[in-house]
Design an enzyme around this catalytic site. Structure first.
Site, PDB file in Angstrom:
ATOM      1  N   ASP A   1     102.218  19.282 -28.562  1.00 19.60           N
ATOM      2  CA  ASP A   1     103.630  19.394 -28.236  1.00 19.60           C
ATOM      3  C   ASP A   1     103.731  20.032 -26.854  1.00 19.60           C
ATOM      4  OD1 ASP A   1     106.328  19.200 -28.312  1.00 19.60           O
ATOM      5  OD2 ASP A   1     106.598  20.111 -30.272  1.00 19.60           O
TER       6      ASP A   1
HETATM    7  C1  BGC Z   1     109.560  18.912 -28.868  1.00 13.75           C
HETATM    8  C2  BGC Z   1     108.998  17.577 -29.264  1.00 13.75           C
HETATM    9  C3  BGC Z   1     109.298  16.567 -28.175  1.00 13.75           C
HETATM   10  C4  BGC Z   1     108.718  17.048 -26.877  1.00 13.75           C
HETATM   11  C5  BGC Z   1     108.893  16.083 -25.731  1.00 13.75           C
HETATM   12  C6  BGC Z   1     109.163  19.323 -27.463  1.00 13.75           C
HETATM   13  O1  BGC Z   1     109.879  20.428 -27.023  1.00 13.75           O
HETATM   14  O2  BGC Z   1     109.162  19.877 -29.809  1.00 13.75           O
HETATM   15  O3  BGC Z   1     109.536  17.182 -30.495  1.00 13.75           O
HETATM   16  O4  BGC Z   1     108.814  15.309 -28.537  1.00 13.75           O
HETATM   17  O5  BGC Z   1     109.341  18.275 -26.539  1.00 13.75           O
HETATM   18  O6  BGC Z   1     110.184  16.021 -25.281  1.00 13.75           O
END
Ligand code: BGC
Length: 714
Positions: free
Chosen positions: A251
């Site tokens: 993530d």
């Molecule tokens: C989130 C993810 C997301 C990623 C990309 C993160 O802050 O937890 O779910 O896919 O950002 O935007």
């Protein structure tokens, strides 16, 4: 497979730097990113679309030494331009076919913008409505979330990932993120391994089996080890036990966040732990870029692990067919907001709405002399879209006010918002709303949460209607006019007070672009509500977590204990597992939802009172529409394993069917259960099935229904 040889051939040509490049993902397409791509040092970008996406992809393909195309990722969570209900709302449809179609449309629209990878579905089991990301989840139940997650994977990816309209899915956040303590985002999760395997891992296993191209590790610490450095969940379970050959992305910066977790000493240590655990690509942060080469050269990290990660990244690129067609699907660019996309958005929004209460008020006749439309969500084009909407545009939204005006005619509608904003505490617009109510036969109050009250880092400790919404309802009810509440929100809210005040409550979640027409169809009886709750609704936040498939305890509370008025210290039920000041049961149970018609369940039959391990049990019941309206019923199958070597939940959903019935019409519904459906993990982490007695229900929700008993024998 042909491409496995191509992967090996490529790998043999790649320098260590180029390999590490494939393990990196950066946000945007600045000069830095372009240079990295040109030099073969970047494998993926996120959050770029259209011309920017095309240009950076062109650089990768035409200007880098090996011409390896980029994965271009984006959060296409509940639609691209056509916005569908938030995932929690989609789960409430109990209609995986529609959910699959919605994901298909989202993929089609996104593919036109050059996106080849979405960070969805989010299949974190969520039992705490304080957690803002419950909006993005499929709710509290592993069976429902598994079906919905698989439907989304199938929708995004189709049968053939190389098809122009297909994009790669990403099962996230692996794993346990939804169990963040006290609903605070990014918080610690402690999940015993049996629960992890039976509940939290189950939708991920289903997604892996369904061929989800990628997985995303999570932000949270799970049982003392951050999930982005968790060898047990990533390498042992996902890539080992499940033999998953897709790739895992971290993530956002979750690799380097292991430093703040206190699990990595510094970025070098974080990179080492991330790769060792099995995170193949680092999102946003740069620890892999900075340290992997040195870690390999100093023999601290094995090159085999790098090669394994790079193979997985390349595999997804081959599976997507990017080496043949790396660019946007030009034909799909024309399909944004196509009529059939909007029709689907309207249908799924309708099927996701849950009628929570109705004192014989709905449906309304279209011949009202006047309808007062009030409330902060009556005409808010952005709020109705919900959280995680990058590409949906408020100007595409059809609001309830617009739709009801279109349906009834301007002359029949009087609008006064009553509150400037969902969170507003200012009563100065109340008088106008009261005047509108006085001039009307019925008041439609559009209440709930603005889109900013749910989603990532948007948790709440209070889960009531925000601002002065209840006070507005008091002022409207005082006019003596019937008040119908339509609630749009990103979570379950505490609704007992509202329920007592109003004639009916329709729960619409955040329904998306077509919220207005969908809700108008339901309120005015052009269609009949059929959504069911994918999460239990607490009476008060103090009951959280409250979910249907809990254990019984040694002192179960009486299921027919009377409702206890909040704040009254009583001890009505002896020394049982209940509260002194509130009913132990949720206000609305999992699976619950009303219709304008009534359904009668009768004639429950089992194919046999006993089945062996290799046999299938058929369970049938007759469902009859006994009311005046055509409607759809979600017929649900629950079981309970009465005695086990581990205690078992008091109910577990094992099946459901959505059926449409005309007034007076009956249909026999049949479910099949196999012994594998009765399995669970024991403390030795074996998946076992035990002989013995089971209860089975065919039911309209997790409460009630027809019950029978059967025995599983060796
Ligand atoms: C989130 C993810 C997301 C990623 C990309 C993160 O802050 O937890 O779910 O896919 O950002 O935007």
């Amino acid at each position: 497979m042909q491409y496995e040889q191509q992967i090996e051939a490529l790998l043999a040509q790649m320098t260590l730097a180029e390999k590490i490049g494939q393990m990196r993902q950066l946000h945007g397409t600045g000069e830095n990113q372009k240079t990295l791509v040109r030099e073969g040092n970047l494998g993926s970008v996120l959050n770029v679309i259209d011309a920017e996406a095309h240009e950076i992809q062109r650089i990768a393909v035409e200007e880098s030494r090996l011409g390896i195309p980029l994965l271009i990722g984006r959060d296409v969570i509940h639609g691209f331009r056509t916005i569908f209900p938030i995932p929690l709302g989609q789960a409430a449809s109990f209609n995986p076919d529609l959910v699959r179609e919605a994901a298909r449309v989202a993929a089609r629209e996104a593919s036109g913008a050059g996106i080849n990878w979405t960070f969805a579905p989010m299949i974190d089991i969520a039992r705490d409505p304080r957690w803002g990301r419950i909006a993005e989840s499929c709710g509290e139940d592993a069976y429902l979330a598994s079906l919905m997650g698989v439907a989304m994977v199938e929708g995004f990816q189709g049968d053939d990932l190389t098809a122009p309209e297909a994009i790669a899915a990403c099962a996230k956040h692996y794993v346990g993120y939804g169990a963040s303590e006290n609903g605070r985002d990014y918080n610690t999760a402690w999940i015993p391994e049996v629960l992890l395997r039976d509940v939290y891992l189950a939708p991920f296993h289903a997604a892996a089996e369904a061929g989800a191209a990628t997985f995303m590790s999570a932000f949270n610490d799970l049982n003392g080890v951050p999930t982005s450095g968790n060898e047990f969940t990533l390498r042992q379970i996902l890539k080992g036990e499940w033999a998953y050959d897709g790739m895992v992305v971290s993530d956002w910066a979750s690799i380097v966040e292991m430093i703040a977790h206190g699990y990595a000493a510094d970025a070098r240590d974080a990179a080492l732990k991330g790769v060792q655990a099995g995170v193949d690509m680092e999102m946003a942060s740069t620890s892999y870029a900075e340290y992997l080469a040195e870690l390999v050269e100093s023999s601290t990290l094995s090159l085999d692990l790098i090669d394994d990660a790079v193979r997985r990244v390349l595999r997804i690129k081959f599976r997507l067919g990017l080496f043949n067609q790396p660019y946007a699907n030009a034909a799909a660019a024309e399909s944004l907001l196509a009529a059939e996309h909007l029709d689907l958005a309207r249908q799924i929004a309708k099927e996701s709405c849950v009628l929570l209460s109705n004192k014989q008020t709905l449906p309304l006749s279209q011949n009202q002399t006047k309808v007062a439309i009030v409330g902060p969500l009556a005409n808010h084009a952005a709020y109705q879209l919900g959280c995680w909407v990058f590409d949906g545009k408020p100007e595409d939204s059809q609001t309830p006010l617009q739709a009801i005006r279109a349906l009834l005619g301007d002359a029949q509608v009087v609008f006064a918002q009553g509150l400037a904003e969902a969170r507003s505490t200012d009563h100065s617009l109340f008088d106008e709303a009261v005047a509108a109510a006085q001039a009307a036969d019925v008041v439609l109050a559009f209440l709930g949460e603005d889109a900013g009250l749910s989603g990532e880092a948007h948790s709440r400790a209070f889960i009531d209607l925000p601002g002065a919404q209840l006070a507005l309802i008091d002022a409207l009810v005082a006019t003596g006019k019937p008040v119908v509440a339509v609630v749009m929100a990103g979570r379950s809210l505490v609704l007992g007070e509202l329920q007592d005040k109003v004639q009916a409550m329709l729960y619409a979640w955040h329904p998306g672009t077509m919220a207005g027409p969908a809700i108008a169809d339901l309120l005015f009886g052009l269609d009949n509500p059929s959504g069911r709750l994918p999460i239990s609704f607490p009476r008060t936040v103090g009951q959280v977590p409250v979910y249907y498939n809990r254990k019984n305890t040694g002192r179960p509370p009486s299921e027919d204990a009377p409702s206890i008025p909040t704040g009254t210290p009583l001890d009505p039920s002896g020394f049982t597992s209940s509260y002194l000041d509130v009913d132990h049961r949720p206000l609305f149970a999992f699976g619950y939802g009303l219709s304008y018609t009534t359904f009668e369940y009768s004639n429950l039959r089992l194919s046999s009172p006993k089945i062996g391990f290799d046999e299938t049990l058929s369970i049938s019941a007759t469902i009859t529409n006994t009311g005046k309206y055509a409607g759809s019923e979600v017929v649900q199958l629950y079981i309970r394993d009465l005695v086990g070597s581990m205690t078992r939940p008091i109910k577990e959903l094992k099946g459901f069917q959505r059926i449409a019935l005309e007034p007076g019409q009956s249909q026999e519904v049949t479910f099949e259960l196999r012994s594998a459906d009765l399995s669970f993990h024991n403390n030795a982490m074996q998946k076992i099935v035990e002989p013995g007695e089971f209860h089975v229900w065919v039911a309209p929700s997790s409460i009630g229904g027809l019950q029978a008993t059967f025995e599983l024998t060796r």
